[in-house]
Structures are given as C-alpha cells and as structure tokens.
Design a protein around this motif. Structure first.
Motif, PDB file in Angstrom:
ATOM      1  N   LEU A 429       0.826  -1.206   0.000  1.00 28.73           N
ATOM      2  CA  LEU A 429       0.000   0.000   0.000  1.00 28.73           C
ATOM      3  C   LEU A 429       0.862   1.259   0.000  1.00 28.73           C
ATOM      4  O   LEU A 429       0.555   2.243  -0.692  1.00 28.73           O
ATOM      5  CB  LEU A 429      -0.934  -0.018   1.211  1.00 28.73           C
ATOM      6  CG  LEU A 429      -1.979  -1.142   1.251  1.00 28.73           C
ATOM      7  CD1 LEU A 429      -2.849  -0.996   2.500  1.00 28.73           C
ATOM      8  CD2 LEU A 429      -2.839  -1.147   0.004  1.00 28.73           C
ATOM      9  N   GLU A 455      -4.105   1.116   7.203  1.00 25.32           N
ATOM     10  CA  GLU A 455      -4.557   2.237   6.396  1.00 25.32           C
ATOM     11  C   GLU A 455      -3.355   3.028   5.887  1.00 25.32           C
ATOM     12  O   GLU A 455      -2.389   3.247   6.625  1.00 25.32           O
ATOM     13  CB  GLU A 455      -5.443   3.180   7.210  1.00 25.32           C
ATOM     14  CG  GLU A 455      -6.804   2.646   7.559  1.00 25.32           C
ATOM     15  CD  GLU A 455      -7.672   3.698   8.209  1.00 25.32           C
ATOM     16  OE1 GLU A 455      -8.893   3.497   8.283  1.00 25.32           O
ATOM     17  OE2 GLU A 455      -7.117   4.735   8.655  1.00 25.32           O
ATOM     18  N   SER A 457      -2.961   6.705   3.851  1.00 25.10           N
ATOM     19  CA  SER A 457      -3.627   7.886   3.301  1.00 25.10           C
ATOM     20  C   SER A 457      -2.638   8.693   2.467  1.00 25.10           C
ATOM     21  O   SER A 457      -1.432   8.691   2.725  1.00 25.10           O
ATOM     22  CB  SER A 457      -4.193   8.750   4.428  1.00 25.10           C
ATOM     23  OG  SER A 457      -3.156   9.192   5.294  1.00 25.10           O
ATOM     24  N   SER A 463      -8.641   6.804  -7.352  1.00 18.84           N
ATOM     25  CA  SER A 463      -8.813   5.517  -6.682  1.00 18.84           C
ATOM     26  C   SER A 463      -8.105   4.410  -7.453  1.00 18.84           C
ATOM     27  O   SER A 463      -8.191   4.353  -8.689  1.00 18.84           O
ATOM     28  CB  SER A 463     -10.299   5.183  -6.567  1.00 18.84           C
ATOM     29  OG  SER A 463     -10.486   3.912  -6.001  1.00 18.84           O
ATOM     30  N   LEU A 479      -2.198  -4.688  -5.432  1.00 16.80           N
ATOM     31  CA  LEU A 479      -3.533  -4.830  -4.854  1.00 16.80           C
ATOM     32  C   LEU A 479      -4.035  -6.264  -4.928  1.00 16.80           C
ATOM     33  O   LEU A 479      -4.814  -6.704  -4.081  1.00 16.80           O
ATOM     34  CB  LEU A 479      -4.514  -3.890  -5.565  1.00 16.80           C
ATOM     35  CG  LEU A 479      -4.409  -2.409  -5.211  1.00 16.80           C
ATOM     36  CD1 LEU A 479      -5.435  -1.605  -5.970  1.00 16.80           C
ATOM     37  CD2 LEU A 479      -4.579  -2.208  -3.703  1.00 16.80           C
ATOM     38  N   TRP A 489     -10.921  -5.098   1.511  1.00 18.77           N
ATOM     39  CA  TRP A 489     -10.141  -3.883   1.368  1.00 18.77           C
ATOM     40  C   TRP A 489     -10.999  -2.878   0.603  1.00 18.77           C
ATOM     41  O   TRP A 489     -12.016  -3.238  -0.019  1.00 18.77           O
ATOM     42  CB  TRP A 489      -8.822  -4.149   0.647  1.00 18.77           C
ATOM     43  CG  TRP A 489      -8.996  -4.480  -0.826  1.00 18.77           C
ATOM     44  CD1 TRP A 489      -9.298  -5.691  -1.358  1.00 18.77           C
ATOM     45  CD2 TRP A 489      -8.904  -3.554  -1.912  1.00 18.77           C
ATOM     46  NE1 TRP A 489      -9.399  -5.592  -2.722  1.00 18.77           N
ATOM     47  CE2 TRP A 489      -9.155  -4.288  -3.088  1.00 18.77           C
ATOM     48  CE3 TRP A 489      -8.623  -2.191  -2.018  1.00 18.77           C
ATOM     49  CZ2 TRP A 489      -9.145  -3.719  -4.350  1.00 18.77           C
ATOM     50  CZ3 TRP A 489      -8.613  -1.617  -3.265  1.00 18.77           C
ATOM     51  CH2 TRP A 489      -8.874  -2.372  -4.419  1.00 18.77           C
ATOM     52  N   THR A 491     -11.508   1.747  -0.467  1.00 15.96           N
ATOM     53  CA  THR A 491     -11.055   3.131  -0.537  1.00 15.96           C
ATOM     54  C   THR A 491     -12.075   4.028   0.147  1.00 15.96           C
ATOM     55  O   THR A 491     -13.297   3.842  -0.027  1.00 15.96           O
ATOM     56  CB  THR A 491     -10.872   3.582  -1.991  1.00 15.96           C
ATOM     57  OG1 THR A 491      -9.988   2.684  -2.656  1.00 15.96           O
ATOM     58  CG2 THR A 491     -10.310   4.990  -2.061  1.00 15.96           C
ATOM     59  N   LYS A 498      -7.529  10.599  -0.041  1.00 12.45           N
ATOM     60  CA  LYS A 498      -8.191   9.307   0.117  1.00 12.45           C
ATOM     61  C   LYS A 498      -7.406   8.447   1.098  1.00 12.45           C
ATOM     62  O   LYS A 498      -6.259   8.754   1.453  1.00 12.45           O
ATOM     63  CB  LYS A 498      -8.291   8.578  -1.224  1.00 12.45           C
ATOM     64  CG  LYS A 498      -6.956   8.114  -1.796  1.00 12.45           C
ATOM     65  CD  LYS A 498      -7.139   7.338  -3.076  1.00 12.45           C
ATOM     66  CE  LYS A 498      -5.820   6.837  -3.640  1.00 12.45           C
ATOM     67  NZ  LYS A 498      -4.882   7.919  -3.993  1.00 12.45           N
ATOM     68  N   ILE A 500      -6.614   4.235   1.579  1.00 12.51           N
ATOM     69  CA  ILE A 500      -6.689   2.844   1.153  1.00 12.51           C
ATOM     70  C   ILE A 500      -6.537   1.979   2.399  1.00 12.51           C
ATOM     71  O   ILE A 500      -5.541   2.096   3.115  1.00 12.51           O
ATOM     72  CB  ILE A 500      -5.601   2.491   0.122  1.00 12.51           C
ATOM     73  CG1 ILE A 500      -5.613   3.505  -1.026  1.00 12.51           C
ATOM     74  CG2 ILE A 500      -5.808   1.082  -0.406  1.00 12.51           C
ATOM     75  CD1 ILE A 500      -6.884   3.509  -1.823  1.00 12.51           C
ATOM     76  N   TRP A 501      -7.516   1.143   2.659  1.00 16.71           N
ATOM     77  CA  TRP A 501      -7.484   0.325   3.864  1.00 16.71           C
ATOM     78  C   TRP A 501      -7.590  -1.152   3.498  1.00 16.71           C
ATOM     79  O   TRP A 501      -8.176  -1.525   2.474  1.00 16.71           O
ATOM     80  CB  TRP A 501      -8.609   0.713   4.827  1.00 16.71           C
ATOM     81  CG  TRP A 501      -9.988   0.622   4.211  1.00 16.71           C
ATOM     82  CD1 TRP A 501     -10.674   1.614   3.579  1.00 16.71           C
ATOM     83  CD2 TRP A 501     -10.813  -0.556   4.167  1.00 16.71           C
ATOM     84  NE1 TRP A 501     -11.893   1.136   3.134  1.00 16.71           N
ATOM     85  CE2 TRP A 501     -11.998  -0.175   3.492  1.00 16.71           C
ATOM     86  CE3 TRP A 501     -10.683  -1.848   4.622  1.00 16.71           C
ATOM     87  CZ2 TRP A 501     -13.044  -1.082   3.263  1.00 16.71           C
ATOM     88  CZ3 TRP A 501     -11.711  -2.752   4.399  1.00 16.71           C
ATOM     89  CH2 TRP A 501     -12.880  -2.356   3.727  1.00 16.71           C
TER      90      TRP A 501
END
Length: 525
Positions: A429, A455, A457, A463, A479, A489, A491, A498, A500-501
C-alpha cells in the motif's frame, strides 16, 4: 326419567385385574420349562401405551406390567439363576422408565406449541417477563403497547460502541412498522448509526421503509460520506415511488426522513447528516443532556438543497440516543422530541437499558406516537494499545521504514505471528501511494476485536483498481496480493485525499491479545 349413576371404578378395576392375569399368563408361557425368557409384550407394552394413550392410562399399564414381571420372574418361576432373573426384571424396569420419559416429552410439547406463522414478531420477544406498560393509555379498550428488549445477538456488536435497543410492539398487532433503526459496522472500527421513518406512505410505508433500510446497508458498504449517502438514498426513494400512471399514484409524493451518523473511535468524532429527521440526543458522561445541532434539511423526496454534514467531538462514555417512530392521527402534541427527551431525566441514568426505557416512556406518553424504538450507543475511544500511526517521507526508502514500524508495533501488541503478513500489506500500500499518488503519506494500524486494519492515506483523489497482471508485466500485482491476504479492502475519500485500507482476520490463537471487543454478524432492528 330416572338417572343412572355411573361407578367408573368398577369397570376399571375389572379391566385392570384381567390385564394383570393376562400379563402373568403370557409371561409364564414364555418361561415354560423353568427358563427365564421375557416376552416382547412385557417390554413393548409400556412404550406403545406411552406413545398412544393418555398419561394416566400409560402409568397404569406400566405399573401393572412391572408388577406382573416381578411376580412371575421373582416368585412364580423356581430353579433359575439370580443373574437371569435380574436381567429380565431390569428390562421391565427400563421399559417402564422409558415410558415415563415419553410421557414427559409429550406433556412438554403440548405445553409449548411451536409459533404459528406470523403471529409472533421476533423483534418484540422479551428476554424476561418484565413487561412495562406506558403511563398514559389512549383508551381502556386498547391494550397497552409492549415495551420489549432487543437481544444483543440480534444487533451487530462493533468495537466502537456499546449499545442497547428497546422497541414497542405495533399496538400488539402484527402490522409492520414504517420506521427502522440500524447499527452498521464500517471499516477501520467505525460504526454507522441509522434512524429513519416513512411518515406519509400509507399502506405502502412499511414496504418502503424496508427497502430504504436495505439500500442504506448497501450504500454504507461503499463507505460514502453521510450527505452523499443521503443523496443516493433519495434516488432510491424516487425509483420506489409509483409513477403517475400506476394504480398507486397517490403514493408518488411519499417522502421519508433519515439520520445517518458515523462514529470514529480513533478520533472520537461523530459525522452525521439528516434529511428531515429529528436531531439525536447526547447524554454526556457527566450527566448533561444536550441535542446535536444539525442543519435543517427537507425530507427525502424534497431535498432542495441537499443535506449538510455536521461533525461533533464526543467524549468517551457519551451516549448517543436515536429513536424511530410511527406517527399517529391526529398529530402528536406540541413540543419537539429533543425538548421532551432533554427534560426526561436521562442524565441521571447510567444503564443503557434504563435510558432506552425512560426515553420510550416519554415518546409514548400523551399519544405522541403509536409505537417507537430507541437505540442508545455509548461511545468508546481507542488509545495507544489499539492505534498507531506514522507520517512517511515522499521517498521509496520509506517502505522499509514502514515495515519496521509495523513489526515493532505488532510485537508490542503481542501479535508477532501477524507481523509478516501485515508488513507485506503495508509495503504494497505504501509503495502504491508513493508511486501513483502525492504527499502527504501516512500509515496507520488499527486493532479492533478480531480484525487488524492497515490504512495508508495520501493527497490524491484517484482511486486504485484491482487488476490481474500478465506473466511478463512488471507492475499491477500489489492490490492483487493485498486482496489475497485480507478479508476485505477498499477506498475511503476524505476532504484532503483518500485512504486505502485493508483488514486482516486475526487467527484464533491471536484473539487473546485483542481488546476483547467482538464484531457480530449484522442484523437489523
């Protein structure tokens, strides 16, 4: 005309005597020659009677058969071993005992018949017999609505809040209600609290409310902002309302009200938006009762302009009180629900169940509503034992630093076994954020119940998309690897970019190291 008086004991005694004689004769013939052989009749007769005859007759036959077996095999037959005599008598005793068990089972089934169809409402089933009546009833001929407890296993139990819910039966009928309350777990340990009602939908109002509740759950899974979710929900309502050419054209102007609130235990901040719904009541930890100031917005179907979002910081231990209601005719008495609840003395109560019941008493008094539901959620706040975050430099060298942060933190939390997987997820990530996004980049770990969320950020609103890389592609696998290692998972967009988790499922051996909060399967209220 003379009356003949019956003496029921005479034929019963005669039949009992004949039964004993016949039983002894059958058993003597089965044991002719001095051999101890029990007959099938002496064993099966009590069991057949227990399955077909009334209980009193079953006990009579069982006792008579047992007495006959003891008399024949204990006294009438001579010259047999004690072991054989014991086996035969024991079989008769066992048969009599099983007949008693069958009788008790029949009585229990007769006393507790199964529920018939739709005559019982699971949502109105109390856990105890403590049923409370409302103080002011509209009529002596109208039964009081039942104030009942919603069992915790019927609602999700997120780690962010501790909640309780109470509701009233719909005037003791099976009529569905035109309102709903819901608790929806969101990513990163956040939780959505929802309240809605369809006040003017007529007979179709309960069906519209059910559709809107399902739509809110689907939209919540997209992790939208509250005001954006209500905008999409208005589009759903527009598709549900009949067209002018249908036979339900009178419902084409049906509206709905909805309150959508999202609580984040990391920041202890509640973000909410309302479409014509009463503002929620907040009971602060020190006992003060206030109302959240929410901008006034028209109901769904009349949202011009659209709803606005409000953010409020809640101290740990604050109780957020939401209520759903079905309106009555004529209209309820003057005075808003917020003003009535503020004066109800909720601040003096510490138990969530007591707060819910007190609020329901107020909402049902003076015929304010026919039936209603109350949801009370006490907030929790995550500390250093649940949350860790780091600002990363805009350089690919920060990837190795992110791995070190993850390894050290999980070791402190006692989750060494999860470190290799989490390090790989974090590195993928962070690499994507540094290559395809813009600073600032921040890494955060959140431990909640049986889940561990990573997470990342950044300052970009673009996205990422999951794709399958070909054999000789040099990129596009990040991903895909994250999706394979996590249970879900996604957004989430913020005002500055944003997030991404990715959420992992901790192994059973690691559950002992968590904070003890569990996330149950979702169910509506």
């Amino acid at each position: 005309m003379s009356t003949v008086r019956r003496l029921p004991w005479q034929p019963v005694s005669l039949l009992l005597g004949l039964y004993l004689a016949a039983t002894c004769l059958v058993q003597l013939r089965a044991s002719a020659g001095g051999l101890v052989r029990w007959s099938d009749y002496s064993v099966l007769a009590p069991l057949v009677a227990a399955a077909l005859l009334p209980v009193r007759r079953t006990l009579t036959i069982g006792v008579a058969t047992l007495v006959a077996s003891v008399a024949v095999y204990g006294f009438a037959i001579r010259g047999v071993s004690e072991g054989g005599r014991t086996v035969v008598i024991a079989s008769a005793v066992l048969s009599f005992g099983l007949s008693i068990v069958i009788c008790r089972t029949r009585l229990r089934l007769q006393a507790d018949p199964p529920a018939q169809g739709h005559r019982q409402r699971p949502a109105s089933t109390p856990l105890n017999s403590d049923v409370k009546q409302t103080p002011d009833m509209p009529s002596r001929d109208t039964p009081p609505p039942l104030v009942t407890y919603m069992p915790p296993d019927l609602l999700p139990q997120p780690a962010a809040v501790e909640h309780a819910a109470w509701c009233t039966a719909a005037d003791n009928t099976t009529a569905p209600e035109a309102h709903w309350l819901d608790v929806i777990p969101l990513p990163a340990a956040r939780v959505a609290l929802v309240a809605g009602t369809v006040p003017d939908g007529g007979d179709a109002a309960p069906a519209i409310a059910a559709e809107l509740r399902a739509a809110v759950r689907a939209l919540a899974d997209m992790d939208l902002q509250p005001e954006e979710l209500l905008t999409h929900l208005e589009h759903v309502l527009a598709r549900l309302r009949p067209t002018n050419g249908s036979r339900h054209a009178d419902l084409s102007g049906a509206t709905a009200t909805c309150l959508y609130a999202v609580y984040d235990p990391v920041s202890a901040r509640c973000t909410l938006a309302s479409a014509g719904y009463p503002a929620p009541t907040v009971v602060l930890p020190e006992g003060m009762v206030t109302t959240v100031e929410v901008p006034t917005s028209p109901p769904l179907g009349q949202m011009q302009p659209h709803a606005e979002t409000t953010e409020v910081d809640l101290a740990e231990g604050s109780v957020l009180l939401l209520h759903g209601y079905t309106t009555t005719a004529p209209a309820p008495p003057t005075g808003t629900d917020q003003a009535v609840l503020v004066k109800a003395g909720l601040g003096s109560q510490s138990c969530l169940n007591t707060i819910c019941r007190t609020a329901l008493d107020v909402l049902l008094s003076d015929r304010r509503y026919a039936h209603a539901g109350v949801l009370a959620a006490r907030t929790r706040m995550f500390g250093d034992s649940n949350v860790a975050g780091w600002d990363l430099a805009a350089d690919l060298a920060a990837v190795s630093q992110a791995r070190k942060h993850v390894s050290q933190t999980l070791t402190e939390w006692g989750l060494e076994d999860a470190a290799p997987t989490t390090e790989l997820i974090a590195s993928e990530l962070v690499t994507n954020a540094l290559r395809h996004a813009c600073p600032p980049v921040r890494l955060c770990l959140i431990l909640h119940g049986t889940g561990l969320t990573c997470e990342v950020s950044d300052g970009s609103s673009v996205s990422p998309h999951l794709k399958r890389a070909r054999t000789f592609d040099e990129s596009g696998r990040g991903l895909f690897i994250v999706a394979q290692l996590t249970r879900r998972w996604g957004t989430r967009y913020t005002g500055h970019g944003k997030i991404i988790w990715a959420e992992e499922q901790l192994q059973p051996s690691e559950d002992a190291h968590t904070d003890g909060h569990t996330m149950a399967a979702h169910s509506d209220f």
